[in-house]
Scaffold this motif. Structure first.
Motif, PDB file in Angstrom:
ATOM      1  N   SER A 158      49.409  35.403  33.929  1.00 43.23           N
ATOM      2  CA  SER A 158      50.146  34.883  35.088  1.00 43.23           C
ATOM      3  C   SER A 158      51.330  34.046  34.651  1.00 43.23           C
ATOM      4  N   LEU A 159      51.112  33.163  33.673  1.00 46.28           N
ATOM      5  CA  LEU A 159      52.209  32.297  33.224  1.00 46.28           C
ATOM      6  C   LEU A 159      53.332  33.133  32.630  1.00 46.28           C
ATOM      7  N   SER A 160      52.979  34.163  31.855  1.00 48.28           N
ATOM      8  CA  SER A 160      54.015  35.028  31.303  1.00 48.28           C
ATOM      9  C   SER A 160      54.746  35.749  32.430  1.00 48.28           C
ATOM     10  N   PHE A 161      53.968  36.171  33.417  1.00 43.72           N
ATOM     11  CA  PHE A 161      54.559  36.841  34.571  1.00 43.72           C
ATOM     12  C   PHE A 161      55.542  35.916  35.287  1.00 43.72           C
ATOM     13  N   LEU A 162      55.222  34.634  35.348  1.00 44.61           N
ATOM     14  CA  LEU A 162      56.110  33.660  35.998  1.00 44.61           C
ATOM     15  C   LEU A 162      57.314  33.335  35.122  1.00 44.61           C
ATOM     16  N   GLY A 163      57.337  33.876  33.903  1.00 40.31           N
ATOM     17  CA  GLY A 163      58.446  33.586  32.995  1.00 40.31           C
ATOM     18  C   GLY A 163      58.242  32.280  32.254  1.00 40.31           C
ATOM     19  N   LEU A 164      57.032  31.694  32.354  1.00 46.91           N
ATOM     20  CA  LEU A 164      56.816  30.383  31.753  1.00 46.91           C
ATOM     21  C   LEU A 164      55.750  30.435  30.660  1.00 46.91           C
ATOM     22  N   GLY A 165      55.399  31.653  30.248  1.00 53.17           N
ATOM     23  CA  GLY A 165      54.393  31.781  29.201  1.00 53.17           C
ATOM     24  C   GLY A 165      55.054  32.302  27.945  1.00 53.17           C
ATOM     25  N   ILE A 166      54.612  33.476  27.513  1.00 55.34           N
ATOM     26  CA  ILE A 166      55.196  34.100  26.335  1.00 55.34           C
ATOM     27  C   ILE A 166      56.644  34.476  26.658  1.00 55.34           C
ATOM     28  N   ALA A 178      24.187  49.347  50.805  1.00 55.32           N
ATOM     29  CA  ALA A 178      25.302  48.568  51.344  1.00 55.32           C
ATOM     30  C   ALA A 178      25.505  47.295  50.524  1.00 55.32           C
ATOM     31  N   ASP A 179      24.400  46.654  50.164  1.00 60.10           N
ATOM     32  CA  ASP A 179      24.457  45.415  49.380  1.00 60.10           C
ATOM     33  C   ASP A 179      25.076  45.695  48.009  1.00 60.10           C
ATOM     34  N   HIS A 180      24.623  46.762  47.362  1.00 58.61           N
ATOM     35  CA  HIS A 180      25.159  47.085  46.040  1.00 58.61           C
ATOM     36  C   HIS A 180      26.659  47.384  46.111  1.00 58.61           C
ATOM     37  N   THR A 181      27.073  48.072  47.167  1.00 54.67           N
ATOM     38  CA  THR A 181      28.490  48.396  47.315  1.00 54.67           C
ATOM     39  C   THR A 181      29.306  47.114  47.444  1.00 54.67           C
ATOM     40  N   VAL A 182      28.876  46.232  48.341  1.00 59.48           N
ATOM     41  CA  VAL A 182      29.612  44.979  48.536  1.00 59.48           C
ATOM     42  C   VAL A 182      29.660  44.188  47.221  1.00 59.48           C
ATOM     43  N   SER A 183      28.511  44.096  46.540  1.00 58.68           N
ATOM     44  CA  SER A 183      28.471  43.334  45.289  1.00 58.68           C
ATOM     45  C   SER A 183      29.409  43.940  44.252  1.00 58.68           C
ATOM     46  N   GLY A 184      29.363  45.272  44.122  1.00 58.84           N
ATOM     47  CA  GLY A 184      30.194  45.942  43.122  1.00 58.84           C
ATOM     48  C   GLY A 184      31.668  45.716  43.382  1.00 58.84           C
ATOM     49  N   ILE A 185      32.082  45.932  44.631  1.00 50.77           N
ATOM     50  CA  ILE A 185      33.506  45.782  44.949  1.00 50.77           C
ATOM     51  C   ILE A 185      33.955  44.345  44.754  1.00 50.77           C
ATOM     52  N   SER A 186      33.134  43.401  45.209  1.00 50.39           N
ATOM     53  CA  SER A 186      33.572  42.010  45.083  1.00 50.39           C
ATOM     54  C   SER A 186      33.613  41.592  43.610  1.00 50.39           C
ATOM     55  N   LEU A 187      32.736  42.181  42.802  1.00 47.95           N
ATOM     56  CA  LEU A 187      32.741  41.867  41.369  1.00 47.95           C
ATOM     57  C   LEU A 187      34.057  42.326  40.730  1.00 47.95           C
ATOM     58  N   VAL A 188      34.505  43.514  41.109  1.00 43.64           N
ATOM     59  CA  VAL A 188      35.747  44.055  40.548  1.00 43.64           C
ATOM     60  C   VAL A 188      36.950  43.235  41.012  1.00 43.64           C
ATOM     61  N   ILE A 189      37.024  42.975  42.326  1.00 37.41           N
ATOM     62  CA  ILE A 189      38.203  42.267  42.841  1.00 37.41           C
ATOM     63  C   ILE A 189      38.233  40.832  42.313  1.00 37.41           C
ATOM     64  N   ALA A 190      37.046  40.222  42.189  1.00 38.25           N
ATOM     65  CA  ALA A 190      37.004  38.835  41.723  1.00 38.25           C
ATOM     66  C   ALA A 190      37.591  38.696  40.321  1.00 38.25           C
ATOM     67  N   ALA A 191      37.576  39.798  39.556  1.00 36.32           N
ATOM     68  CA  ALA A 191      38.057  39.726  38.184  1.00 36.32           C
ATOM     69  C   ALA A 191      39.578  39.737  38.108  1.00 36.32           C
ATOM     70  N   LEU A 192      40.239  40.218  39.162  1.00 34.16           N
ATOM     71  CA  LEU A 192      41.678  40.483  39.047  1.00 34.16           C
ATOM     72  C   LEU A 192      42.523  39.248  39.299  1.00 34.16           C
ATOM     73  N   PRO A 193      43.513  38.980  38.437  1.00 36.48           N
ATOM     74  CA  PRO A 193      44.444  37.882  38.694  1.00 36.48           C
ATOM     75  C   PRO A 193      45.290  38.178  39.938  1.00 36.48           C
ATOM     76  N   GLU A 194      45.860  37.127  40.546  1.00 39.44           N
ATOM     77  CA  GLU A 194      46.607  37.279  41.794  1.00 39.44           C
ATOM     78  C   GLU A 194      47.702  38.328  41.693  1.00 39.44           C
ATOM     79  N   PHE A 195      48.461  38.283  40.574  1.00 38.94           N
ATOM     80  CA  PHE A 195      49.623  39.168  40.543  1.00 38.94           C
ATOM     81  C   PHE A 195      49.220  40.636  40.419  1.00 38.94           C
TER      82      PHE A 195
END
Lengths: 531, 282, 318
Positions: free
Chosen positions: B215-223, C128-145
């Motif tokens: 994220s920081l690199s993406f913001l231009g403030l990391g690497i 249904a529970d496994h589906t919700v858990s699986g999807i939320s596990l994947v999305i929770a891993a992703l950074p905002e960008f």
């Protein structure tokens, strides 16, 4: 359907089987019947399936369990007998709390902490449409509170569960069960965790209510002494099966099945025991003088004094909150916030283990209540037993190993278990390992803190025998801390009764049990159920 | 032989662990070998001019400065991974030490450490990193240090809670009975019994570290440019997302696969540890 | 109980004060001559002198801190070095814009998370529970960008070009005048935190559903709906409030990346600009602001926890 007979059983369970979802059996064909006004005790040790059997009577199965055959037939007060397991969820719900009621083991967990107790009782009445109006229901709530011996006023009903004592909570649980005038009540170890005086009160309440209203009661317990106090008939369970069933008197006096005999023999009896080794008793090993502990305003121990001679066993008797564990921890050096002195063979010990010499630490050892928490789960048995030697002696590794092996032999623990982790051992084996750890430094004083209360009755008996033998062999002075006065003749030479942080009575076991001088000791003896 | 290995074994037997391991391994291999493979496969280096800007030349086209996107993609994961691992290590070691000390000692030291934690916890991790970068500039050691420091109080909370849960166990009391020194009690009696939650925390912090560094690199403030880095590449190429999407999509995919992979492993560890605790309680 | 809340309030105030101290101390880390560090080597002597005077650099450290703190307390956040204008003017509209984003994302993720979590807990172990858990596990891993870019590719540029990928409203016009430009940023933020709320709600509800008092309520023959509403849900509120608070605080950080990605005229965008320009007073103001939001949200969650716990509520009557 059978035709109406003059006296039908209120509850009939036949060939009931329950499996886990994976298919392994928990109940292997359990059958029993209870007539109105009768109390059937279902006795078993942990893991026997007795709670599963009790809940199945209400058509309830915990997560992971499912019925696999058999029938539960309940007779409502005002209708035809019904097959509970054949009903849908909605019809079963209509029966629960109305025809079939349940009193849970631990009211602290089973009462909703966020609801006032009056509300929780009224809720059952509402759910089953008891009474025609709100006033009628309110009257019934007050009435049933009175029946279980609790105050019925508005103010009391507005309390939350945490504002009541354990005994009061349990009586609220009983009131909840009896509120709709059910025909069957299942009581799941309702007095576990209560002190004997409260236990007697609860037992009397249950007996009175079932007799008075013709309620059939299934009383689940592990305690045979309680059985003799309350039950008309008894069914003994083991491994998901009923091994023996009959009139209580008959089963307890003349058990037919080997397992029942084993259980009956294992029960410590106030009058039983005896044949203990005579202590050589002239050297005074441990002397406690004027010991006091307070936390702020609260005084846990007040000016306690006692002595123990070599080879002698002192039973330190007290109910929960009496300060008995605090006292033994002070002696062990685990509680440094005390005044007064602890002397070992005439030498005063420092309050904290950190200030005691290795020799003093070796001389005073402690066995904890629960073997499930006293052994480090990440160490093998041999490693755990070796720790005291490592910390408190200069012995080389080979000699330490040798001593560990000897000590394991001494507590009759197979050497093959030495390399195992605690969770691969049974409760009794773990407690032997814990005793081995305490004995490995050949202590002069052994403190045993409720060492049998986490164990099943049959295991409890073997541990007590072991301790008695060890005491005779090694001449160790022993302090046996317990809440169970029935153990007295089985382990101890002398007894000290602790109440509210004070020793109210002390003397030889025989004298105290046959002629108690203090009111409290008399009350305890009167309330301890005998077989 | 020990219970610790059974937690791992039980975790590995879960399907999400296998998928997670496979995903993580793919991206880690790519990130580690990529810097060498890139020039050898494509004939370009990461900063060399390969063609006109934003053209579809080669495997994945060129970027805004005419550099080969595929070469830069292959080289863009190594630094990110290194920083993330270092930051995680700092955070977990520091947090575990503080948390165990606070939990075991209790009293004034406990309040002191935990109030200090509260102050650090008042900043979202990224915002705290930005505050530091604003003052000292975007430098590698600072990224690692500041992300590690912001992990520490979060790890410390978990370590403290786990320590408090075991410190009143009778086996700790038994150790005190033999006058075992505090450091030894912490290392030999407490630590082996809280590895479950700590492993989970390790996995979680690694996932987050990857996210923060990227994220920081993406913001231009990391690497910093002209380095090839996945986060930075997304920033540099996103204006041409419609024309030449690979410059954005490849690094986004790589980061997504990596974080999903580590998170799946973490989840399997958490289930295995929770299962173990249940068994012990039963 | 009120004593407990007042104590909690005092703790929050103390933490807030320590936060101001930390934010101020950070400026002392500026290497070498701070004025040179901020303005760069080409700065004219006049600008250097002006900045020195503005930053009060000749005064002792504690005096500078007190002056700054005094300003913060009276609502004067200082002067921006980049724009030469008051920080207050710079942030005024942006705070509103960011709040719109935060509140919308918070409401969306809380509602969806609580509903999904409860639903999942009631269907434990089923597909249904496994589906919700699986999807939320994947999305929770992703950074905002990553989530943001994925949404842009999916909904704005390549697959379904429906929504604007950047904020288009001209400066001065409020962001909500063109609601379509809010959709992607709000969705991104909501997707970031929803999995956590879902997972926590599922875990808490599972625990409550397994509790002795829920089993007892069922054994009393109480209808299932009443069991859920009266016996289960109230016990889940306290712990879940804590998690929601934590997630809202997370939003306060995530907003920085999301605003940058979508060129959204909010506080986060301003923070990035300020960091790039070494606009120290703006950085201080914004970090302090975000920390304050965090502290207040956590305070509220703890108060909810105290209010929903009858043991604490009735403490006085004991």
């Amino acid at each position: 359907m059978t035709t109406q007979v003059a006296v039908t059983n209120a509850l009939e369970v036949s060939e009931l089987r329950v499996h886990t979802l994976a298919g392994s059996p928990v109940l292997k064909g359990v059958s029993y019947a209870i007539a109105p006004g009768e109390v059937l005790a279902l006795v078993g040790e942990s893991g026997s399936g007795k709670t599963t059997a009790g809940l199945a009577a209400l058509g309830h199965f915990r997560r992971g369990l499912a019925p696999a055959g058999g029938a539960v037939t309940a007779s409502p007060r005002d209708g035809e007998p019904v097959d509970v397991l054949g009903l849908g969820e909605r019809e079963r719900r209509a029966l629960r709390g109305h025809t079939l009621a349940y009193v849970p083991q631990d009211p602290a967990l089973s009462l909703n902490p966020a609801l006032r107790i009056g509300r929780q009782i009224a809720e059952v009445l509402e759910a089953h449409g008891y009474g025609a109006s709100g006033e009628e229901r309110a009257a019934r709530v007050a009435e049933v509170l009175g029946e279980v011996g609790l105050p019925a006023d508005e103010n009391y009903q507005r309390r939350y569960p945490h504002q009541l004592s354990g005994g009061q909570q349990q009586r609220v649980g009983i009131a909840m069960a009896f509120a709709c005038r059910p025909s069957v009540v299942v009581l799941d170890e309702p007095t576990t965790g209560l002190d004997v005086t409260t236990q007697t009160l609860v037992l009397r309440t249950v007996a009175a209510l079932t007799a008075e209203h013709g309620v059939a009661a299934l009383y689940i317990t592990h305690d045979l002494a309680v059985v003799s106090a309350i039950a008309d008939r008894v069914a003994v369970m083991r491994g998901g099966e009923i091994v023996e069933c009959g009139a209580a008197e008959e089963v307890l006096r003349r058990p037919a099945h080997a397992y029942t005999r084993e259980l009956v023999d294992a029960v410590p009896d106030l009058d039983g025991g005896g044949g203990l080794p005579e202590p050589d008793g002239d050297t005074e090993t441990l002397r406690v003088t004027g010991l006091s502990v307070s936390y702020g305003e609260h005084r846990v121990l007040r000016d306690v004094s006692l002595t123990v001679h070599s080879g002698e066993c002192l039973l330190l008797l007290g109910e929960s909150g009496s300060g008995k564990t605090t006292l033994s921890r002070c002696v062990a050096g685990l509680n440094e916030h005390h005044t007064g002195t602890v002397e070992l063979a005439g030498t005063a010990l420092a309050p904290s283990t950190r200030r005691r010499t290795a020799e003093e630490l070796r001389a005073v050892q402690y066995v904890f209540q629960s073997p499930y928490s006293s052994l480090n789960p990440r160490r093998t048995i041999a490693q755990s037993v070796e720790v005291p030697l490592e910390m408190l002696t200069e012995l080389p590794k080979a000699a330490r190993r040798e001593r560990v092996a000897e000590t394991l032999d001494r507590v009759r623990l197979s050497r093959t278990l030495a390399g195992r982790l605690p969770d691969q051992l049974s409760g009794g084996e773990r407690q032997r390992a814990a005793i081995a750890r305490a004995l490995v430094t050949t202590p002069k004083v052994l403190l045993c803190d409720e060492v049998t209360s986490a164990l099943d009755v049959s295991v409890q008996a073997t541990i007590i025998d072991l301790l008695c033998e060890l005491r005779a062999e090694l001449g160790t002075a022993m302090v046996f801390v317990t809440h169970n006065i029935a153990l007295a003749r089985h382990v101890a030479d002398r007894i000290a009764v602790l109440r509210g942080g004070e020793i109210v009575e002390t003397g030889p076991v025989g004298d105290v049990l046959s002629a108690p001088r203090h009111e409290y000791t008399r009350e305890l003896l009167a309330n301890t159920p005998r077989m | 032989m020990t219970t610790q290995s059974t937690v791992f074994r039980r975790a590995l037997s879960l399907p999400q662990a296998k998928i997670g391991l496979a995903l993580t391994a793919v991206v880690v291999l790519l990130a580690v070998l990529g810097p060498w493979l890139g020039p050898w496969l494509t004939g370009y280096d990461t900063t060399g001019f390969a063609g006109k800007p934003f053209q579809s030349d080669g495997v994945a086209g060129t970027d805004g400065l005419g550099r080969d996107v595929f070469t830069r993609f292959l080289a863009g994961g190594a630094t990110l991974l290194l920083y993330a691992v270092l930051a995680t290590a700092i955070g977990v070691v520091l947090g575990t030490a503080l948390g165990m000390l606070a939990g075991y000692t209790g009293g004034r030291l406990d309040s002191l450490i935990m109030r200090g934690n509260d102050v650090l916890l008042s900043f979202p991790q990224l915002v705290f990193a930005l505050l530091a970068i604003a003052m000292l500039g975007p430098q590698g050691w600072l990224l690692v240090l500041v992300i590690g420091i912001t992990h520490a109080p979060r790890v410390a909370r978990v370590a403290r809670q786990a320590t408090v849960a075991v410190k009143d166990s009778d086996y700790i009391k038994a150790a005190q009975l033999y006058a075992m020194p505090r450091r030894r009690i912490l290392l030999r009696e407490v630590l082996p019994n809280i590895t479950g939650p700590l492993m989970v925390e390790l996995g979680l912090r690694l996932t987050y570290s990857i996210g923060y560094v990227a994220s920081l690199s993406f913001l231009g403030l990391g690497i910093q440019p002209p380095s090839a880095d996945w986060g930075l590449m997304i920033n540099e190429n996103r204006i041409a997302l419609v024309v030449e999407p690979w410059g954005v999509l490849l690094p986004v995919l790589a980061i997504a696969v990596l974080t999903v992979g580590t998170n799946l492993i973490t989840d399997s560890l958490a289930s295995a540890a929770a299962g173990r605790e249940k068994e012990v309680a039963a | 109980m009120s004593r407990l809340i007042v104590r909690r309030l005092l703790v929050s105030l103390a933490v807030l004060w320590l936060v101001t101290l930390l934010v101020f101390v950070a400026t002392l880390l500026l290497p070498g001559d701070p004025v040179r560090a901020i303005l760069g080597q080409q700065a004219t002597p006049e600008r250097i002198a002006a900045l020195r005077a503005q930053l009060d650099l000749d005064a002792p450290v504690w005096e500078r801190y007190l002056n700054w703190l005094g300003g913060v307390v009276t609502g004067d956040l200082g002067t921006s070095t980049a724009t030469q204008g008051p920080v207050n003017d710079l942030l005024g509209d942006r705070i509103g814009a960011s709040l719109v984003l935060l509140v919308a994302a918070a409401v969306l993720s809380t509602l969806v998370g609580l509903a999904l979590g409860t639903w999942s807990a009631l269907r434990r172990g089923r597909a249904a529970d496994h589906t919700v858990s699986g999807i939320s596990l994947v999305i929770a891993a992703l950074p905002e960008f990553v989530i943001g870019v994925a949404l842009i590719v999916l909904l704005s540029t390549t697959v379904f070009p429906l929504l604007p990928s950047v904020t288009l409203a001209p400066p001065g016009e409020p962001v909500w005048s063109q609601p379509s430009q809010l959709v992607l940023p709000v969705l991104t933020l909501a997707l970031v935190v929803t999995p956590y709320i879902t997972r926590m709600m599922r875990a808490t509800m599972s625990e409550v559903l397994d509790s002795g008092y829920v089993e007892m309520a069922r054994l009393k023959g109480i209808p299932e709906k009443t069991v859920l509403l009266r016996h289960a849900l109230p016990h889940a509120i306290g712990p879940v409030a804590q998690v929601i608070a934590l997630q809202l605080a997370w939003l306060a950080g995530g907003v920085v990346v999301v605003e940058f990605l979508f060129r959204y005229p909010g506080v986060g965008q301003a923070l990035i600009d300020a960091v790039n320009n070494r606009d120290v007073e703006v950085v201080q103001a914004i970090t302090l602001l975000i920390a304050a939001v965090y502290i207040v949200v956590n305070l509220l969650a703890d108060i909810v926890g105290i209010l929903t716990n009858p043991k604490l509520r009735t403490e006085v009557t004991r």
